[in-house]
Write an enzyme that holds these catalytic residues in place. Structure first.
Site, PDB file in Angstrom:
ATOM      1  N   ASP A  27     -16.976  -9.720 -36.333  1.00 45.93           N
ATOM      2  CA  ASP A  27     -15.802 -10.352 -36.625  1.00 45.93           C
ATOM      3  C   ASP A  27     -15.488 -11.199 -35.487  1.00 45.93           C
ATOM      4  O   ASP A  27     -14.979 -10.859 -34.361  1.00 45.93           O
ATOM      5  CB  ASP A  27     -14.666  -9.192 -36.678  1.00 45.93           C
ATOM      6  CG  ASP A  27     -13.174  -9.938 -36.984  1.00 45.93           C
ATOM      7  OD1 ASP A  27     -13.026 -10.949 -36.983  1.00 45.93           O
ATOM      8  OD2 ASP A  27     -12.301  -9.045 -36.872  1.00 45.93           O
ATOM      9  N   LYS A  89     -10.949 -20.762 -32.189  1.00 50.44           N
ATOM     10  CA  LYS A  89     -11.597 -20.786 -33.582  1.00 50.44           C
ATOM     11  C   LYS A  89     -10.525 -21.701 -34.292  1.00 50.44           C
ATOM     12  O   LYS A  89     -10.908 -22.355 -35.511  1.00 50.44           O
ATOM     13  CB  LYS A  89     -11.306 -19.357 -34.076  1.00 50.44           C
ATOM     14  CG  LYS A  89     -11.601 -19.125 -35.560  1.00 50.44           C
ATOM     15  CD  LYS A  89     -11.608 -17.703 -35.867  1.00 50.44           C
ATOM     16  CE  LYS A  89     -11.567 -17.021 -37.378  1.00 50.44           C
ATOM     17  NZ  LYS A  89     -11.481 -15.851 -37.741  1.00 50.44           N
ATOM     18  N   GLU A 186     -13.500 -12.639 -44.426  1.00 51.90           N
ATOM     19  CA  GLU A 186     -13.008 -11.442 -43.711  1.00 51.90           C
ATOM     20  C   GLU A 186     -12.388 -10.393 -44.714  1.00 51.90           C
ATOM     21  O   GLU A 186     -12.604  -9.361 -44.706  1.00 51.90           O
ATOM     22  CB  GLU A 186     -11.973 -11.892 -42.835  1.00 51.90           C
ATOM     23  CG  GLU A 186     -12.611 -12.517 -41.712  1.00 51.90           C
ATOM     24  CD  GLU A 186     -11.729 -13.421 -40.837  1.00 51.90           C
ATOM     25  OE1 GLU A 186     -10.517 -13.393 -40.829  1.00 51.90           O
ATOM     26  OE2 GLU A 186     -12.151 -14.279 -39.961  1.00 51.90           O
ATOM     27  N   ASP A 208      -4.170 -10.375 -44.558  1.00 56.92           N
ATOM     28  CA  ASP A 208      -4.596 -10.299 -43.269  1.00 56.92           C
ATOM     29  C   ASP A 208      -3.847 -11.233 -42.388  1.00 56.92           C
ATOM     30  O   ASP A 208      -3.991 -12.565 -42.561  1.00 56.92           O
ATOM     31  CB  ASP A 208      -6.306 -10.682 -43.467  1.00 56.92           C
ATOM     32  CG  ASP A 208      -6.959 -11.061 -41.864  1.00 56.92           C
ATOM     33  OD1 ASP A 208      -6.059 -10.905 -40.854  1.00 56.92           O
ATOM     34  OD2 ASP A 208      -8.083 -11.078 -41.894  1.00 56.92           O
TER      35      ASP A 208
HETATM   36 MG   LIG Z   1      -9.213 -11.199 -37.934  1.00 54.60          MG
END
Ligand SMILES: [Mg+2]
Ligand SMILES: Nc1ncnc2c1ncn2[C@@H]1O[C@H](COP(=O)(O)OP(=O)(O)O)[C@@H](O)[C@H]1O
Lengths: 619, 176
Positions: A27, A89, A186, A208
């Site tokens: 992840d 990211k 994800e 999320d």
């Molecule tokens: Mg995450």
């Protein structure tokens, strides 16, 4: 096969001793990253020797070129935020102009393309390189745990990631030397972690909210097939924004100057984050920054963040709408990401979906857990029923047409892999080159969509205008990555496609970065060899010189002493030079030359030892 | 199994027809996906992987085509060697085209007035027209009146687009 599994009662089934593949799930988060590995459905998240499993996604570059990742980098960052790269990211596959928020480090625009470049005191770094450093640390953890080089990894990306962002992630893996089995979204990973595949029929929302991204996905699970029906969210909304809400509150309450230095901004961010975390448990918390302090209640905090929470709900509504589905159809809501620990978020999500929200699995780990399970299957370590994960393309893919409009070629939420062909024609006599601009997004105007790449089709056979028909095929693979092929239909000539990614790295850039890292690894090795050989040569010289002082005059004639001294002088000279091999050869030669001397010393020592022995004995 | 020489209906063991049994379609699609998804070939050679990728893409395209009534109609015409996009709208009846202009004006007006109920009502009536027209398409197709079927297909394109636009307008008003 069937015969093999017939077994007498009490007899164990024959087992196949296949070599276990070493696979991990990663992840790669905005704030935190995590690596996990699975064996026959059992998952283990991998931690460091201190027991820390989450690796803060922070990379620190020192002047001397040392790179630190994770907790160590965070520590360094508290005093040197400019060289501590966090939330990289958010920069992946994005342009310099997309960065309309504050960063604690400095970025500049890449000369040939809009890619943001991070300026550290160890030089310029691009986001892909920085991510690769994080991936290397995670992969190392996996290698240590599994006892050898990895066969592959599943790396997760937000479902909302567009093509350039996915490509950048895959490039980072390539740079880190990791074979990517699949870029998994994800939410899909989260659904796998919850084992929802065991159920017969489910309609699930995965909500999320992490540190820098928000994703909401609607998934349908039927007989071992996970299908993403629709996704939405915002790649620029997450816990950081909730921190910022508190920072702004501190600034306005305390009357601080909004323009804070990098380091003070870092400090205030830490204060804000602590307060936010505290409010997930307590009704109020004390907030102090420098010599100011005040109480922040959960109610006040809820007011500060209502807008942010509401915008996540809006995205949920949109996803339901996209799938033409009613809220009552939802059977499960799965909460993912550290920010779903906030009570207000849980409340609003439960209220909106009128369903119970799942938080049983640690929201920080759930994605890595699912990725590990899938990595195990994809690497070929089969155990029972496998799940098939069908993903969709999150944003429509289109090309620029006349007048700055976009023509959609693959609409969003189309199941991938997918390929679509489109025909174009030449507009000039004898035209042999054609360029295409590929974009991703939902709006009509190209200025509202994200530019992915410009393609140049070359080698079109020259014909009169309009006679050549070029069929361009856009292929999107299971990772959401695009490839383009072109062919002239009347002649069947394939034209070559030259890709210029808008915000990413070209293949040759990556190749170069990989070679550079190899050469620098080789250079590191050389430097180490040089150092080792120097130390060894100096040791030999020192030993010889001592021996000469002690026994030289006694055991050697003048000629012999002269020769050895010459050898020493020569080797000393070599040591000052950079040639590791020459130093080693020189040292070996001197060692050889002193062998006779060494032999004689041994003799004399034995003699004197015997002498001593005798003396002692007869004393 | 080679997929390349089959029509999209055959992929899913369905007869070539405008009527589609949704259960069979779903079931067969899943079967094919399970067989041909690139994930099943994570360890295969590059050339094998390229082939699987093409197969999986083709299966997805076939599924989309057979599932969507509009795409299915176009595909059926193509199988009869009729280019559904040829001179597409120019031959439509003037009355139909005038009606379309009128509907579009209605849409603009309702949007400007932020009249959600009105939009919802309009969507209902356009959808019902569209369904009638789909039935007509099937009748013509079965009777091999392909010219008329093509003309219905081109009219349907208008109606499908209109429904999309009404929904987009609704979304905007609801501020999704
Ligand atoms: Mg995450
Ligand atoms: N107890 C908590 N209450 C509120 N927010 C939290 C809590 N724990 C972690 N977070 C927030 O979660 C975010 C990180 O979540 P994570 O899922 O690790 O992010 P990402 O997926 O973006 O890497 C950070 O913004 C952090 O402040």
């Amino acid at each position: 096969m069937a015969l093999l599994s017939i077994s007498e009662p009490g007899e164990s089934k024959p087992t196949v001793h296949a070599i276990r593949k070493r696979a991990v799930g990663i992840d790669l988060g905005t704030t935190n990253s995590l690596v996990a590995t699975a064996d026959a459905g059992k998952v283990q998240t991998l931690c460091d020797h201190k027991g820390h499993c989450l690796v803060p996604s922070v990379v620190h570059y020192s002047n001397d070129g040392t790179v630190m990742v994770g907790d160590k980098a965070v520590e360094k960052g508290s005093s040197d935020s400019r060289n501590s790269i966090s939330s990289v990211k958010r920069l992946m596959g994005r342009g310099f102009n997309d960065v309309d928020y504050d960063l604690a480090y400095e970025i500049t625009e890449n000369a040939d393309g809009g890619m943001p470049i991070i300026e550290t005191s160890a030089g310029s770094k691009n986001p892909v390189e920085v991510s690769a450093e994080i991936l290397k640390v995670l992969a190392n953890r996996g290698e240590e745990e599994l006892g050898g080089e990895l066969d592959g990894a599943v790396i997760t990306v937000p479902a909302y990631f567009d093509e350039s962002q996915r490509q950048a992630t895959k490039d980072a893996a390539r740079l880190a030397g990791i074979k990517v089995l699949r870029l998994l979204s994800e939410p899909t990973a989260a659904a796998v972690a919850y084992g929802l595949d065991r159920k017969q029929e489910e309609t699930v929302i995965i909500y999320d909210l992490g540190g820098g991204t928000f994703d909401v996905s609607l998934m349908r699970l039927e007989q071992g097939i996970f299908r993403v029906l629709a996704t939405g969210g915002d790649t620029a909304l997450g816990g950081d924004d909730f921190d910022r809400a508190i920072i702004n509150w501190i600034i306005s309450e305390s009357g601080l100057d909004e323009k804070l230095s990098y380091d003070r901004r870092n400090a205030i961010t830490a204060v804000a984050r602590d307060a936010k975390h505290a409010l997930s448990l307590d009704e109020k918390t004390e907030v102090s920054f420098e010599n100011w302090s005040a109480t922040l209640t959960r109610d006040t905090f809820n007011n500060l963040i209502d807008q942010l929470v509401e915008s996540t709900i809006k995205a949920c509504r949109r996803v339901m709408r996209d799938a033409r589905m009613d809220i009552s159809a939802i059977t499960d809501v799965v909460m993912v990401g550290g920010s779903t620990r906030m009570p207000r978020v849980r409340e609003r999500v439960a209220e909106f979906f009128q369903a119970e929200v799942h938080t049983e699995i640690d929201p920080d780990q759930v994605v890595a857990v699912g990725a590990a399970l899938q990595a195990d299957v994809l690497a070929g370590n089969k155990y029972g029923d496998e799940v098939l994960l069908l993903d969709v393309i999150p944003l429509s893919l289109g090309i620029e047409t006349m007048g700055g409009l976009i023509e959609k070629i693959i609409p969003r939420n189309t199941t991938i892999p997918v390929s679509r062909a489109q025909q174009f024609t030449t507009y000039k006599d004898g035209q042999t080159v054609m360029s295409l601009h590929v974009l991703q997004g939902e709006r009509e105007l190209i200025s509202d969509c994200r530019s992915l790449a410009k393609f140049e089709l070359k080698g079109i056979p020259p014909m009169v205008a309009g006679a050549a028909i070029i069929e361009v095929t856009f292929q999107v693979d299971a990772d959401g990555l695009m490839e383009v092929q072109a062919r002239e239909l009347s002649t069947g000539v394939a034209s070559s496609v030259v890709i210029k990614p808008s915000y990413g790295l070209e293949d040759k850039d990556i190749e170069k970065m990989i070679t550079d890292s190899f050469t620098s690894a080789a250079a590191d090795k050389d430097a180490r060899a040089l150092q080792e050989n120097r130390v060894e040569a100096e040791r030999i010289i020192e030993a010889l010189e001592n021996a000469l002082v002690e026994d030289g005059n006694e055991l050697l004639d003048d000629n012999e002493i002269e020769l050895l001294n010459e050898g020493i002088t020569k080797l000393r000279e070599m040591i000052t030079k950079q040639d590791a091999d020459a130093i080693r050869t020189g040292a070996e030669a001197l060692n050889k030359a002193s062998l006779v001397f060494a032999g004689r010393r041994m003799d004399s020592q034995i003699k004197s030892a015997l002498k001593g022995h005798t003396i002692e004995e007869y004393d | 199994m080679s997929l390349t020489n089959r029509n999209y209906f055959e992929f899913f063991s369905l007869p070539k027809s405008f009527q589609v049994d949704a259960d069979t379609l779903e079931r067969e699609y899943k079967k094919l996906q399970t067989e041909y998804h690139p994930d099943k070939f994570a360890d295969a050679s590059d050339s094998e992987r390229v082939q699987v990728l093409q197969h999986a893409s083709l299966i997805n395209d076939a599924y989309d085509t057979v599932k969507s009534p509009l795409k299915r109609a176009a595909y059926l015409l193509r199988l009869e060697n009729i280019d559904p996009e040829e001179h597409n709208q120019s031959h439509l009846q003037e009355a139909f085209l005038l009606k379309q202009i009128e509907l579009r004006e209605d849409l603009e007006m309702l949007t400007a007035k932020k009249d959600l109920d009105g939009l919802e009502k309009m969507k209902g009536s356009v959808t019902s027209d569209r369904n009638t027209m789909l039935q007509n398409f099937e009748v013509c197709y079965l009777a091999s009146e392909l010219i008329e079927a093509k003309s219905l297909y081109n009219s349907l394109q208008f109606l499908f687009k209109l429904v999309d636009e009404i929904e987009a307008a609704e979304e905007k008003l609801l501020d999704y």
